[in-house]
Design a protein around this motif. Structure first.
Motif, PDB file in Angstrom:
ATOM      1  N   LEU A  77       0.834  -1.200   0.000  1.00 58.89           N
ATOM      2  CA  LEU A  77       0.000   0.000   0.000  1.00 58.89           C
ATOM      3  C   LEU A  77       0.864   1.244   0.000  1.00 58.89           C
ATOM      4  N   LEU A  78       0.346   2.304  -0.610  1.00 61.07           N
ATOM      5  CA  LEU A  78       0.991   3.612  -0.577  1.00 61.07           C
ATOM      6  C   LEU A  78       0.186   4.528   0.329  1.00 61.07           C
ATOM      7  N   VAL A  79       0.845   5.095   1.338  1.00 56.72           N
ATOM      8  CA  VAL A  79       0.197   6.046   2.248  1.00 56.72           C
ATOM      9  C   VAL A  79       0.810   7.420   2.014  1.00 56.72           C
ATOM     10  N   VAL A  80      -0.028   8.399   1.694  1.00 55.59           N
ATOM     11  CA  VAL A  80       0.429   9.767   1.444  1.00 55.59           C
ATOM     12  C   VAL A  80      -0.149  10.651   2.540  1.00 55.59           C
ATOM     13  N   GLU A  81       0.669  11.003   3.511  1.00 54.38           N
ATOM     14  CA  GLU A  81       0.222  11.728   4.703  1.00 54.38           C
ATOM     15  C   GLU A  81       1.344  12.633   5.182  1.00 54.38           C
ATOM     16  N   ASP A  82       1.061  13.951   5.256  1.00 55.58           N
ATOM     17  CA  ASP A  82       2.124  14.892   5.635  1.00 55.58           C
ATOM     18  C   ASP A  82       2.302  15.021   7.144  1.00 55.58           C
ATOM     19  N   GLU A  83       1.346  14.555   7.929  1.00 51.85           N
ATOM     20  CA  GLU A  83       1.519  14.542   9.375  1.00 51.85           C
ATOM     21  C   GLU A  83       2.302  13.288   9.754  1.00 51.85           C
ATOM     22  N   GLU A  84       3.549  13.485  10.183  1.00 53.47           N
ATOM     23  CA  GLU A  84       4.460  12.364  10.395  1.00 53.47           C
ATOM     24  C   GLU A  84       3.902  11.319  11.346  1.00 53.47           C
ATOM     25  N   GLU A  85       3.367  11.763  12.488  1.00 57.14           N
ATOM     26  CA  GLU A  85       2.864  10.819  13.473  1.00 57.14           C
ATOM     27  C   GLU A  85       1.672  10.029  12.941  1.00 57.14           C
ATOM     28  N   MET A  86       0.762  10.713  12.233  1.00 55.82           N
ATOM     29  CA  MET A  86      -0.392  10.037  11.648  1.00 55.82           C
ATOM     30  C   MET A  86       0.058   8.997  10.621  1.00 55.82           C
TER      31      MET A  86
END
Length: 229
Positions: A3-12
């Protein structure tokens, strides 16, 4: 399955990745849409989880760019906004589903499973990995514009490795996928056909290669340069 996860909040991003890995997925995380487009073009993912509010390129823009490249990668948009207009905008941009934060992790994984089922139920006409394109209708494989002269079993082996790029398949799995069974077939035939493919792929210098994991099996690999062309 990757899976590819694109999330700019590092902890999330870290929390999502950790939870998905616990479910048995391989996960790549990036914090911006540009890098995500590069990854989506070079790695075979079963789905992408994309935050709407990304720096530089929004999740909506990511969807539009990916769909303009004729990619059918399933996309699940993640957002803190629950307005109907936002959901419509995301779906119109090419997203397949929409999940509002905060969400229950069980619902996230259920949505992913639904996307994967929907995608795998529809046979793909072609598979692209970096500079490699496999046309399942014509049973033709092309790397960097060069058509490969492949036997039927060579084509099937390359197709299976490409469809599961990023994974390492055991010899038994390959025998079942390519030869239809693994019983009463010498597993060394897999090594032999991998050798045949390497002789045809490696001289092209495309960055596509078949890797060996000793004691496990084989996988298709691609370097960053090939994926960015």
């Amino acid at each position: 399955m990757r899976l590819l996860v694109v999330e700019d909040e590092e902890e999330m991003g870290r929390l999502i990745a950790r939870g998905l890995e616990a479910e048995g997925y391989a996960v790549d995380v990036t914090d911006n849409g540009v890098d995500a487009l590069i990854k989506a073009g070079s790695v075979s993912y079963v789905a992408a989880l994309v935050d709407v509010m990304l720096p530089g390129m929004s999740g909506f823009e990511f969807c539009r760019h990916l769909r303009s490249q004729a990619s059918t990668l399933p996309i699940l948009l993640l957002t803190a906004r629950d307005a109907v207009d936002d959901r419509v905008r995301g779906l119109d941009a090419g997203a397949d589903d929409y999940l509002t934060k905060p969400f229950a992790f069980a619902e996230l994984t259920a949505r992913i499973r639904a996307l994967v089922r929907r995608e795998t139920a529809t046979p793909k006409l072609s598979v692209r990995v970096g500079q490699l394109v496999i046309d399942n209708q014509t049973r033709r494989a092309v790397i960097a514009g060069t058509s490969l002269a492949l036997s039927p079993k060579e084509f099937e082996l390359l197709r299976v490795l490409a469809q599961r790029q990023g994974e390492v398949l055991t010899r038994s799995e390959i025998l079942t996928e390519v030869w239809g069974k693994s019983e009463n077939i010498d597993a060394n035939v897999v090594d032999q056909y991998v050798s045949y493919l390497r002789r045809k792929i490696d001289p092209l210098g495309s960055g596509i290669s078949i890797i060996t994991r000793r004691g496990i099996g084989y996988g298709l690999d691609i370097d960053d340069l090939a994926g960015s062309v």
